[in-house]
Design an enzyme around this catalytic site. Structure first.
Site, mmCIF file in Angstrom:
data_model
loop_
_atom_site.group_PDB
_atom_site.id
_atom_site.type_symbol
_atom_site.label_atom_id
_atom_site.label_comp_id
_atom_site.label_asym_id
_atom_site.label_seq_id
_atom_site.Cartn_x
_atom_site.Cartn_y
_atom_site.Cartn_z
ATOM 1 C CG LEU A 1 -17.196 25.354 27.299
ATOM 2 C CD1 LEU A 1 -15.816 25.147 27.904
ATOM 3 C CD2 LEU A 1 -18.190 24.361 27.897
ATOM 4 C CD GLU A 2 -11.952 28.505 21.554
ATOM 5 O OE1 GLU A 2 -11.783 28.983 20.430
ATOM 6 O OE2 GLU A 2 -11.112 28.626 22.478
ATOM 7 C CB ILE A 3 -16.970 22.849 22.707
ATOM 8 C CG1 ILE A 3 -17.553 23.026 24.120
ATOM 9 C CG2 ILE A 3 -16.918 21.374 22.334
ATOM 10 C CD1 ILE A 3 -18.928 22.428 24.302
#
Length: 762
Positions: A508-510
């Protein structure tokens, strides 16, 4: 990759002298180690059973650190010296971990393969002492029993495990480029048979307790709670009571250590005693390994070699082969890279920000397409109350059915019960309006990649949701600041870029903007971790981090395709470098229309530096409906299995119109590999230079788990450290002379090339 700690067990255990007890130890007396010095291992005598409790107070899980090994040495010496002790029990005081493996730092501290081999030999000898213990030892297992922990357990005379989801057994060393180094390659085949042992050691997968019982890894299962108990009451205490009773019965000959085998088991043993049968198994397994690994990973072949040596040449030869191969593997670049990935994986699974001001309990997801449905699935199975909204009933029906079928498949595989499936589905509601959004803690939009649409839904949502609600955009490349510009509360807007398929992809790229609040970030991280994701945090900008890198790879791939390198060969060359699959398959998974959209946007944002293959090829594919996996046809045509995938001949026909001569001669497959990866590696380093990335660790984890950069290479930053920055720059300059600034090394890479002592990892 939930990677566990690998095994190099009991480094000083076998060579230490056992201290004798200087005084009388009365029964039912808790005995401390070296008076008050022991912190990791303690034991208590319950009648004539020694209950040995393992607990590392400095960590959430038990590992076989030097401290624990030293204390175990003392304890076992005391127990074996006490004639009043008739049996013993190993048990952990950790609620969800027996032993997760050995401390990897022991291996990393070694300077040579010979040093690691000595550690392995010492571990083998000590576990042989446990195997030949004068008193029976019961391993009472609750939680993770992995690597060296499993090797310790299978050296014991009897094993009991709880029927808990937390209880898993396995040999994950192969995921670290290693092999079981304390007798595992020799004991496992004898215990579970050659096929079962190879399956465990070559995949590194976890085995649940029920399956472990069927395989023969454990002899007895117990309820994780105890009769009439509620969750969390006293699982460990109950397990200990059962284990102590079993230990007494074993010592009193009421429970036999060997079970009479059935006719079928005897027949199977007789078959395995036949040399030609074993030879056929070795051959079949070796062929499978070659097909799966392309000989990139040395550990699987060494595992096969160790097992074969022990089975064909005897126990001593097998142990020696295991120790020597363990030492050799520990010094390989592949193992060091994979251990680096493991450490990064652990770091990106930790919450460094602490809890948010208000816990997110209720999620609302916009869009019931592939991404929205996937996000909903990983949310409801973690307990989030989730609304899935779409504009059409048909989309909602498909999304709901997809989630149900995915969970139902787990029921059929006995990975969950039908009650658990139905409980999870009860967390989900599907609808075409905004009812219920007034109580949402977070809204995640997964609508089409169009800035006008995304800003429109921001305004619609903010008119309904409560003031504390966070708005997260699952965009692949659109700047979050542009989406936040439409918001009345830009501090509550954040990017949460999931990867397809969401239920399988860990990353997950925040994405944060200059206005994103720390509490909003803390909430997003908390949600992502609860969903089981590996998280990297990046600063806002076109393409963020992952898309910027993978697009460079794709554009060069497309240009090589134009220059006459066949698609099938390009995929094979990618795989031989270590990618799980070719970039064309990744593009098909993402969606060719999405790839085109992102490519056009980033080409506008970055200019000539994002040139490469002619995007008209991709545009024509979209016009013809070749959208990738979602319609079973893109660069490839797909069947039901991976083997059924074949190159789409119509794409090759499209290419004929755009074929160009190659201005640079291709000297080798490795030259093609460097053409493709040097651009994305340079882009990774540029992202660190620009502050998009906070560290090389997040850059490597993002690359490995986001677009499949080979774990055996450790990620782009570790690759540069290993390959050499100066060597990479020299190669890129050659490409730059022909293709221009797409291959111009960034300043940070040049700095590393000028100073060989500069490394991204010390």
């Amino acid at each position: 990759m939930a990677v566990s700690r690998a095994a190099c067990v009991f480094s000083k255990f076998a060579t230490s002298k056992y201290p004798l007890l200087s005084g009388h130890i009365s029964r039912n007396l808790s005995v401390s180690s070296s008076l008050a010095a022991r912190t990791h291992v303690s034991y208590e005598l319950k009648d004539d059973v020694a209950v040995i409790r393992l607990n590392d107070p400095t960590a959430k899980v038990n590992t076989l650190s030097l401290q624990m090994q030293s204390e175990l040495t003392e304890v076992m010496g005391e127990i074996w010296s006490n004639g009043g002790v008739k049996s013993a029990v190993f048990i952990s005081r950790k609620p969800g971990c027996f032993i997760a493996g050995a401390d990897i730092k022991m291996i990393q501290a070694c300077k040579s393969s010979e040093e690691v081999t000595r550690l392995s030999r010492e571990g083998q000898k000590m576990l042989e002492k446990i195997e030949k213990s004068p008193i029976p030892i019961v391993a009472a297992i609750h939680g993770s029993c992995l690597g060296g922990g499993l090797e310790l357990a299978i050296a014991c005379q009897y094993r009991i495990a709880t029927k808990s989801k937390k209880t898993v057994l396995g040999t994950p060393e192969v995921m670290l480029g290693l092999l079981p180094g304390a007798g595992g390659t020799q004991r496992l085949p004898k215990m579970v048979g050659l096929p079962g042992a190879f399956d465990m050691m070559l995949t590194g997968k976890n085995i649940r307790a029920e399956k472990a019982k069927k395989m023969g890894l454990v002899q007895q299962l117990v309820d994780p709670l105890g009769p009439g108990l509620k969750p969390g009451d006293r699982t460990i205490e109950y397990l200990e009571e059962v284990a102590v009773d079993v230990a007494k019965q074993i010592a009193n000959k009421k429970i036999p250590l060997t079970k009479e085998k059935s006719f079928m088991q005897k027949l199977q043993d007789a078959v395995m005693d036949l040399g030609p049968v074993r030879k056929k198994i070795y051959k079949t397994v070796s062929e499978r390994v070659l097909k799966e690994t392309k000989n990139i990973y040395p550990a699987p072949n060494k595992i096969i070699e160790c097992v074969q040596t022990g089975m064909e040449q005897g126990r001593e030869a097998g142990y020696l082969a295991e120790a020597e191969n363990f030492g050799k593997l520990a010094m390989t670049s592949e193992s060091k890279a994979m251990i680096g990935v493991y450490h990064g994986h652990v770091a990106c699974r930790k919450n460094q920000l602490g809890p948010p001001e208000k816990e997110v309990k209720r999620l609302a997801i916009l869009g019931a397409g592939l991404m929205g449905t996937g996000i909903a699935q990983v949310s409801i199975d973690k307990g989030f109350t989730t609304i899935l909204k779409d504009t059409t009933v048909d989309s909602l029906s498909r999304g709901h059915e997809k989630i149900y079928q995915s969970l139902d498949t787990k029921v059929k595989r006995k990975a969950m019960t039908s009650f658990e499936r139905d409980t999870m589905m009860s967390n989900l509601s599907v609808q075409t309006d905004y009812s219920g959004f007034e109580s949402a803690d977070m809204v995640i939009e997964a609508v089409f990649e169009d800035i006008n649409l995304k800003t429109k839904v921001v305004k619609e949502v903010e008119a309904i949701v409560p003031p504390h609600c966070i708005f997260a955009s699952n965009t692949s490349a659109l700047p979050i600041k542009d989406i936040a510009a439409a918001s009345q509360r830009p501090e509550k807007v954040i990017g949460m870029h999931y990867f397809s398929p969401v239920e399988k992809m860990q990353l997950l790229e925040i994405i944060i903007t200059d206005k994103t609040s720390k509490d909003t970030l803390a909430s997003a991280v908390s949600v992502g971790l609860k969903q089981g994701k590996v998280i990297i945090i990046v600063k806002d900008g076109p393409g963020f981090y992952i898309v910027r890198c993978i697009l460079n790879n794709f554009l060069e791939y497309l240009r090589l395709f134009q220059e006459g390198v066949e698609l099938k060969r390009l995929d094979a060359i990618s795989e031989s470098f270590g990618f799980h699959t070719g970039i064309s398959v990744v593009a098909d998974e993402v969606g060719i229309d999405v790839v085109l959209h992102i490519s056009e946007n980033l080409s506008k944002a970055f200019g000539p530096r994002y040139e490469g293959g002619n995007l008209e090829i991709v545009r024509t594919m979209v016009e013809k409906g070749f959208l990738g996996r979602k319609c079973e046809k893109g660069f490839s045509i797909y069947g039901t299995t991976r083997e059924e995938r074949r190159v789409n001949p119509e794409v090759e026909e499209i290419l004929k119109k755009y074929r160009v001569p190659a201005p640079l001669a291709i000297s080798s497959d490795f030259d093609i590999q460097l053409r493709m990866v040097s651009r994305c590696i340079n882009e990774s380093i540029l992202c660190l230079q620009e502050g998009v990335l906070a560290s090389p660790v997040e850059g490597d984890i993002g690359a490995v788990f986001g677009y499949g950069f080979p774990p055996s290479r450790g990620g782009p930053f570790r690759f540069v450290d290993t390959f050499g920055a100066e060597r990479l720059v020299s190669t890129m300059r050659r490409y730059e002379d022909v293709y221009g600034n797409q291959f111009t090394p960034c300043q940070l890479l040049l700095d590393h090339a000028k100073d060989p002592s500069k490394k991204f990892y010390n």
